[in-house]
Structures are given as structure tokens and as C-alpha cells.
Design a protein around this motif. Structure first.
Motif, PDB file in Angstrom:
ATOM      1  N   LEU A  23     -49.637  56.827  24.666  1.00 25.65           N
ATOM      2  CA  LEU A  23     -50.696  57.771  24.300  1.00 25.65           C
ATOM      3  C   LEU A  23     -51.706  57.932  25.434  1.00 25.65           C
ATOM      4  O   LEU A  23     -52.114  59.056  25.759  1.00 25.65           O
ATOM      5  CB  LEU A  23     -51.401  57.305  23.023  1.00 25.65           C
ATOM      6  CG  LEU A  23     -50.587  57.424  21.736  1.00 25.65           C
ATOM      7  CD1 LEU A  23     -51.377  56.864  20.557  1.00 25.65           C
ATOM      8  CD2 LEU A  23     -50.179  58.860  21.460  1.00 25.65           C
ATOM      9  N   ASP A  24     -52.114  56.828  26.038  1.00 25.95           N
ATOM     10  CA  ASP A  24     -53.055  56.919  27.162  1.00 25.95           C
ATOM     11  C   ASP A  24     -52.462  57.748  28.294  1.00 25.95           C
ATOM     12  O   ASP A  24     -53.136  58.600  28.893  1.00 25.95           O
ATOM     13  CB  ASP A  24     -53.415  55.526  27.682  1.00 25.95           C
ATOM     14  CG  ASP A  24     -54.313  54.763  26.720  1.00 25.95           C
ATOM     15  OD1 ASP A  24     -54.884  55.390  25.815  1.00 25.95           O
ATOM     16  OD2 ASP A  24     -54.440  53.535  26.882  1.00 25.95           O
ATOM     17  N   LEU A  54     -39.966  55.896  24.014  1.00 26.51           N
ATOM     18  CA  LEU A  54     -40.873  56.921  23.494  1.00 26.51           C
ATOM     19  C   LEU A  54     -40.364  57.453  22.155  1.00 26.51           C
ATOM     20  O   LEU A  54     -41.145  57.604  21.209  1.00 26.51           O
ATOM     21  CB  LEU A  54     -41.013  58.066  24.497  1.00 26.51           C
ATOM     22  CG  LEU A  54     -41.988  59.186  24.090  1.00 26.51           C
ATOM     23  CD1 LEU A  54     -42.716  59.745  25.312  1.00 26.51           C
ATOM     24  CD2 LEU A  54     -41.265  60.332  23.373  1.00 26.51           C
ATOM     25  N   TYR A  55     -39.048  57.701  22.072  1.00 24.91           N
ATOM     26  CA  TYR A  55     -38.509  58.298  20.853  1.00 24.91           C
ATOM     27  C   TYR A  55     -38.499  57.319  19.687  1.00 24.91           C
ATOM     28  O   TYR A  55     -38.293  57.726  18.537  1.00 24.91           O
ATOM     29  CB  TYR A  55     -37.107  58.862  21.115  1.00 24.91           C
ATOM     30  CG  TYR A  55     -37.130  60.075  22.021  1.00 24.91           C
ATOM     31  CD1 TYR A  55     -37.888  61.194  21.680  1.00 24.91           C
ATOM     32  CD2 TYR A  55     -36.426  60.091  23.217  1.00 24.91           C
ATOM     33  CE1 TYR A  55     -37.938  62.301  22.515  1.00 24.91           C
ATOM     34  CE2 TYR A  55     -36.471  61.193  24.057  1.00 24.91           C
ATOM     35  CZ  TYR A  55     -37.224  62.293  23.698  1.00 24.91           C
ATOM     36  OH  TYR A  55     -37.285  63.390  24.523  1.00 24.91           O
ATOM     37  N   TYR A  56     -38.742  56.048  19.969  1.00 27.42           N
ATOM     38  CA  TYR A  56     -38.917  55.079  18.888  1.00 27.42           C
ATOM     39  C   TYR A  56     -40.158  55.425  18.065  1.00 27.42           C
ATOM     40  O   TYR A  56     -40.193  55.200  16.859  1.00 27.42           O
ATOM     41  CB  TYR A  56     -39.043  53.673  19.481  1.00 27.42           C
ATOM     42  CG  TYR A  56     -39.247  52.594  18.446  1.00 27.42           C
ATOM     43  CD1 TYR A  56     -38.159  52.015  17.798  1.00 27.42           C
ATOM     44  CD2 TYR A  56     -40.523  52.160  18.102  1.00 27.42           C
ATOM     45  CE1 TYR A  56     -38.342  51.026  16.840  1.00 27.42           C
ATOM     46  CE2 TYR A  56     -40.710  51.178  17.149  1.00 27.42           C
ATOM     47  CZ  TYR A  56     -39.621  50.613  16.519  1.00 27.42           C
ATOM     48  OH  TYR A  56     -39.811  49.640  15.578  1.00 27.42           O
ATOM     49  N   TYR A  62     -44.963  67.145  20.829  1.00 24.96           N
ATOM     50  CA  TYR A  62     -45.988  67.570  19.881  1.00 24.96           C
ATOM     51  C   TYR A  62     -46.408  66.418  18.970  1.00 24.96           C
ATOM     52  O   TYR A  62     -47.572  66.317  18.587  1.00 24.96           O
ATOM     53  CB  TYR A  62     -45.506  68.774  19.071  1.00 24.96           C
ATOM     54  CG  TYR A  62     -45.570  70.051  19.867  1.00 24.96           C
ATOM     55  CD1 TYR A  62     -46.777  70.739  20.009  1.00 24.96           C
ATOM     56  CD2 TYR A  62     -44.454  70.543  20.515  1.00 24.96           C
ATOM     57  CE1 TYR A  62     -46.849  71.897  20.772  1.00 24.96           C
ATOM     58  CE2 TYR A  62     -44.515  71.706  21.276  1.00 24.96           C
ATOM     59  CZ  TYR A  62     -45.716  72.375  21.403  1.00 24.96           C
ATOM     60  OH  TYR A  62     -45.795  73.514  22.172  1.00 24.96           O
ATOM     61  N   GLU A  63     -45.464  65.561  18.634  1.00 28.01           N
ATOM     62  CA  GLU A  63     -45.831  64.375  17.854  1.00 28.01           C
ATOM     63  C   GLU A  63     -46.727  63.453  18.664  1.00 28.01           C
ATOM     64  O   GLU A  63     -47.611  62.796  18.116  1.00 28.01           O
ATOM     65  CB  GLU A  63     -44.582  63.631  17.379  1.00 28.01           C
ATOM     66  CG  GLU A  63     -43.942  64.233  16.154  1.00 28.01           C
ATOM     67  CD  GLU A  63     -43.046  63.246  15.418  1.00 28.01           C
ATOM     68  OE1 GLU A  63     -43.015  62.053  15.799  1.00 28.01           O
ATOM     69  OE2 GLU A  63     -42.385  63.667  14.463  1.00 28.01           O
ATOM     70  N   VAL A  64     -46.504  63.406  19.969  1.00 28.03           N
ATOM     71  CA  VAL A  64     -47.377  62.607  20.839  1.00 28.03           C
ATOM     72  C   VAL A  64     -48.799  63.170  20.797  1.00 28.03           C
ATOM     73  O   VAL A  64     -49.775  62.432  20.647  1.00 28.03           O
ATOM     74  CB  VAL A  64     -46.857  62.589  22.290  1.00 28.03           C
ATOM     75  CG1 VAL A  64     -47.819  61.806  23.194  1.00 28.03           C
ATOM     76  CG2 VAL A  64     -45.460  61.978  22.365  1.00 28.03           C
ATOM     77  N   VAL A  65     -48.918  64.486  20.927  1.00 25.66           N
ATOM     78  CA  VAL A  65     -50.245  65.106  20.947  1.00 25.66           C
ATOM     79  C   VAL A  65     -50.905  65.007  19.568  1.00 25.66           C
ATOM     80  O   VAL A  65     -52.121  64.829  19.469  1.00 25.66           O
ATOM     81  CB  VAL A  65     -50.168  66.568  21.424  1.00 25.66           C
ATOM     82  CG1 VAL A  65     -51.568  67.175  21.498  1.00 25.66           C
ATOM     83  CG2 VAL A  65     -49.498  66.651  22.791  1.00 25.66           C
ATOM     84  N   GLY A 115     -57.892  62.076  28.578  1.00 24.01           N
ATOM     85  CA  GLY A 115     -57.554  63.465  28.264  1.00 24.01           C
ATOM     86  C   GLY A 115     -58.284  64.015  27.057  1.00 24.01           C
ATOM     87  O   GLY A 115     -57.875  65.046  26.503  1.00 24.01           O
ATOM     88  N   GLY A 116     -59.386  63.385  26.647  1.00 24.14           N
ATOM     89  CA  GLY A 116     -60.059  63.753  25.409  1.00 24.14           C
ATOM     90  C   GLY A 116     -60.447  65.217  25.309  1.00 24.14           C
ATOM     91  O   GLY A 116     -60.263  65.853  24.261  1.00 24.14           O
ATOM     92  N   ILE A 117     -60.988  65.756  26.388  1.00 28.92           N
ATOM     93  CA  ILE A 117     -61.412  67.157  26.389  1.00 28.92           C
ATOM     94  C   ILE A 117     -60.219  68.075  26.167  1.00 28.92           C
ATOM     95  O   ILE A 117     -60.286  69.055  25.418  1.00 28.92           O
ATOM     96  CB  ILE A 117     -62.115  67.497  27.715  1.00 28.92           C
ATOM     97  CG1 ILE A 117     -63.398  66.658  27.857  1.00 28.92           C
ATOM     98  CG2 ILE A 117     -62.422  68.983  27.811  1.00 28.92           C
ATOM     99  CD1 ILE A 117     -63.961  66.644  29.258  1.00 28.92           C
TER     100      ILE A 117
END
Length: 206
Positions: A23-24, A54-56, A62-65, A115-117
Motif C-alpha cells: 500500500l505504501d 500482491l494477488y494474495y 483498483y482493489e489496491v487503490v 500519495g495521500g493527495i
């Protein structure tokens, strides 16, 4: 001298650590490239993990975001809950007079997030992501309504919820100007937003 055997890391902690790292990394890449150019392969390459890792956790980018958005919204909502507890004894007037404090803390949380903004912008720009923002803003509205209803026995719950929902949306949109509008000073945006929310909140007491 015999070296001590490394302690085993519990599987749950390993999984959480990998997930947070992904995520970071995704947040940083979102800020660098934008949502259209970020791929799961790019996230894996930068994070130093294999695609199956990652796919775990995530089916696609889009699921990441979505997970990034939920993490950011959760951190912002935790700040709201602390703020509500801090000023509970002062009632409606205390909340109205300390709105700037909450706005500033919320902005700082967003800016500290990798990446918060750009996460905030993605939650606005993509129909596949906007539900994260809406669900979070409704949660905030519900929390405020829960606090305000006992303090305002003369007002219907529905009216309090409606006003809170509009103030919540206005607050988030206004603070996004901090990073979208170069012609306005940061403190001016925060102060003006706080003043408008203050007046709208104090209107309950008129």
C-alpha cells in the motif's frame, strides 16, 4: 559463539507487513504516475515482491487503490473521533469554535500519507472508487449526528443529518483546494472554511 536462532514472525504479522508495504508503495507510485499509469507489476517491482504476493491481497490495481482510500479515510475518521471526544463537554459551541483544529489535522494526515493527495483525487475521479469516499463521509455524518441530536432537541434528526452531510462534503472539498489551487494561501483556505462551517453550526443555536 553460537548465534541465536532468529525468532519466527507470526504469519499474521508477516502478511500485514507485506500488505502495508504494498500500500505504501502504491501510494508513492500514484503520486508519481497517476492512477492510469500505475500497474500491479509496477507496484510489485518497486516493492520488491512477486505478483502472487500482491494477488494474495488484491485482485487488481483498483482493489489496491480502494484499500489505500479506506486506510486514509480511516485515519482521518480516527482524528474526527478524537476531536469529538476532546470537545464533547463544550457542546455545539465548542465544536463550532474548534473546526479549524479538525480541518488542519485532517489535512496533515492526508499530506503525511504516502500519495495521500493523489489518493483523494482518485476517489473523486473514478466511478469505481467513489464509494469509498461516500461511505466514509456518511460515517462522519452519522458520528456528528449522533453527537448533535441530544444537544438539539428542537431539531428533527433528518435535518441535522442533512446539514452535517453537506458540511462534511464542503469541508473535504474545500481542503482539497490546499493542493489544487496555487492562487490561494493555505491558512486562508483553512480559516475561511472553518469560519463558514462555524457559522452554519452556530445557526442551530439561533
Amino acid at each position: 559463539m553460537t548465534k541465536s536462532k532468529p525468532k519466527d514472525v507470526p504469519p499474521g504479522k508477516r502478511k500485514r507487513s507485506t500488505r502495508e508495504k504494498l500500500l505504501d508503495t502504491a501510494g508513492e507510485l500514484l503520486a508519481e504516475f497517476g492512477i492510469d499509469r500505475v500497474t500491479t507489476n509496477l507496484i510489485c517491482e518497486r516493492a520488491g515482491v512477486t505478483p502472487p504476493a500482491l494477488y494474495y491481497y488484491f485482485a487488481d490495481k483498483y482493489e489496491v487503490v480502494v484499500a489505500l482510500g479506506k486506510r486514509l479515510m480511516d485515519r482521518q475518521n480516527e482524528a474526527l473521533e478524537r476531536w469529538l471526544d476532546r470537545h464533547l463537554d463544550g457542546g455545539i459551541r465548542a465544536y463550532a469554535e474548534n473546526t479549524l483544529e479538525l480541518l488542519r489535522e485532517t489535512a496533515e494526515i492526508t499530506e503525511a500519507e504516502p500519495g495521500g493527495i493523489w489518493i483523494e483525487r482518485a476517489l473523486h475521479s473514478s466511478p469505481r472508487l467513489e464509494h469509498v469516499r461516500i461511505e466514509s463521509h456518511r460515517y462522519v455524518t452519522d458520528k456528528l449526528t449522533e453527537i448533535y441530536v441530544p444537544m438539539l432537541p428542537g431539531y428533527p434528526r433528518e435535518l441535522i443529518w442533512l446539514r452535517m452531510r453537506m458540511l462534511v462534503e464542503f469541508g473535504y472539498v474545500a481542503t482539497e483546494l490546499l493542493h489544487a489551487e496555487s492562487g490561494m494561501e493555505r491558512e486562508a483556505i483553512l480559516a475561511e472554511t472553518a469560519q463558514m462551517q462555524r457559522l452554519a453550526t452556530l445557526a442551530f443555536l439561533d
